[in-house]
Design an enzyme around this catalytic site. Sequence first.
Site, PDB file in Angstrom:
ATOM      1  N   ARG A  62       0.985  -1.328   0.105  1.00 35.17           N
ATOM      2  CA  ARG A  62       0.089   0.092   0.071  1.00 35.17           C
ATOM      3  C   ARG A  62       0.882   1.327   0.034  1.00 35.17           C
ATOM      4  NH1 ARG A  62      -4.532  -1.721   4.423  1.00 35.17           N
ATOM      5  NH2 ARG A  62      -5.315  -3.751   3.178  1.00 35.17           N
ATOM      6  N   ARG A 106       2.162   1.029  10.242  1.00 33.61           N
ATOM      7  CA  ARG A 106       1.851   1.476   8.986  1.00 33.61           C
ATOM      8  C   ARG A 106       2.821   1.414   7.777  1.00 33.61           C
ATOM      9  NH1 ARG A 106      -2.978   3.735   7.885  1.00 33.61           N
ATOM     10  NH2 ARG A 106      -3.172   4.620  10.114  1.00 33.61           N
ATOM     11  N   GLU A 125      -6.486  -0.728  15.488  1.00 29.61           N
ATOM     12  CA  GLU A 125      -6.969  -1.911  14.734  1.00 29.61           C
ATOM     13  C   GLU A 125      -6.127  -2.945  14.257  1.00 29.61           C
ATOM     14  OE1 GLU A 125      -8.255  -2.195  10.080  1.00 29.61           O
ATOM     15  OE2 GLU A 125      -8.368  -0.208  10.890  1.00 29.61           O
ATOM     16  N   SER A 183     -10.256  -5.798  10.314  1.00 29.25           N
ATOM     17  CA  SER A 183     -11.671  -5.068   9.682  1.00 29.25           C
ATOM     18  C   SER A 183     -12.249  -6.265   8.942  1.00 29.25           C
ATOM     19  CB  SER A 183     -11.281  -4.036   9.056  1.00 29.25           C
ATOM     20  OG  SER A 183     -12.313  -3.160   8.807  1.00 29.25           O
ATOM     21  N   ARG A 233       1.013  -6.356  12.617  1.00 28.77           N
ATOM     22  CA  ARG A 233       0.266  -5.671  13.901  1.00 28.77           C
ATOM     23  C   ARG A 233       0.286  -6.625  15.028  1.00 28.77           C
ATOM     24  NH1 ARG A 233      -3.786  -0.967  12.111  1.00 28.77           N
ATOM     25  NH2 ARG A 233      -2.309   0.092  10.508  1.00 28.77           N
TER      26      ARG A 233
END
Length: 425
Positions: free
Chosen positions: A260, A275, A347, A350, A390
């Site tokens: 990403r 991230r 988070e 999701s 994560r």
Amino acid sequence: MHDLRYIRDNPEDFDAALAKRAVAPAAAHLLALDEERRALTTRLQEAQSRRNDASKAIGQAMGQGDTEKAEALKAEVAEIKAIMPALEDRERALGAELTAALASLPNIPADDVPVGEDEADNVELSRWGTPREFSFTPLEHADLGPPLGMEFETAAKMSGSRFTFLRAGMARLHRALAQFMLDQQTDMRGFTECNPPVLVRDEALFGTGQLPKFAEDQFHADDHWLIPTAEVSLTNSVREEIIGDLTDPMRLTALTQCFRSEAGSAGKDTRGFIRQHQFEKVELVSICRPQSWQEEHDHMVASAEAILQALDLPYRTMLLCSGDMGFTAKKTYDLEVWLPGQNAYREISSISWCGDFQARRMKARYRPDEGDKKTEFVHTLNGSGLAVGRTLVAVLENYQQEDGSVIVPDVVQPYMGGVKKLVSA
């Protein structure tokens, strides 16, 4: 992609649903394009029919010796042929404009999704586990990790920011967590393991909603794109398919690299492993009948929760508001894991129900009844089970010791070759 028939029948409801996502009314524009396109299609069909009839009549007139009538008919056919290309071009242009307009609009939220602008309006539903009480001040992983093999500067020298080089026990723990997750999802939760491509073409990203609206968030390589999540590859495995039997949901999982650009995340999580431009994730995807979506959504949430519970990582479950959901989602639950170093929940998964939104873009259908020619669009769901990096962060922060070492969770130790603790070199 949205159902035009629904918009024709419910224009006010459609606009009201878009308003929940802070999107301007669109029904009038869409229906105007649709009406003009359909009128043009009718006009073309009528012109084609008249051309065919006139062409037949020419032969009859010639056979009857009526040259004048035959010449008039020839002139009419020539005139129809002359105007049809322009009509066909306009019809194609209207179709492309309508498709582009529909493709730019997000999915409409489910009725029970709370209306809100951003993450501040999300609703906490539950919590699991009790955050550990430390006899010392816990460190963030970005400070705890480097002595144990989480090297940010090494990666930055070759790749720049938002990359990390893992070494020795840290690299093995990352791999062990991924293997543990994958084994749990396949052996215990009924998902079929897949090894899909991580390079895909435009139509695959269009099918799951990343294109055209979010092109800047993706990495492009010649005529392919690097996947931002295995959702793209797994969901597109039923692209342009008619599934004969979907009595039981099709549950797929894969451990892949994900990429990403984080174009919209300037200044967010610039430290550490939260991230990244490149990361690994165990993705969960389900393809099911429309009537099965609720049960399947619950199953996917439970599948992600099972990993956190097995690792004894405290977390909370959030129902996302309309303004914080992803573009393709109708309803989303986030699982947020407790990070003591940050003193916050973050988070880690999701899980979204997309309805038939992606299926319409992919033309993915199933037959409700065996042998029936009638088909319907499938429903798609996706979620993380879990994001590996994560999870590594959560393990480091929750299992850290005062001397800077990190205990390896019991369920992961069989994957670590006897290593029970990470210590600095």
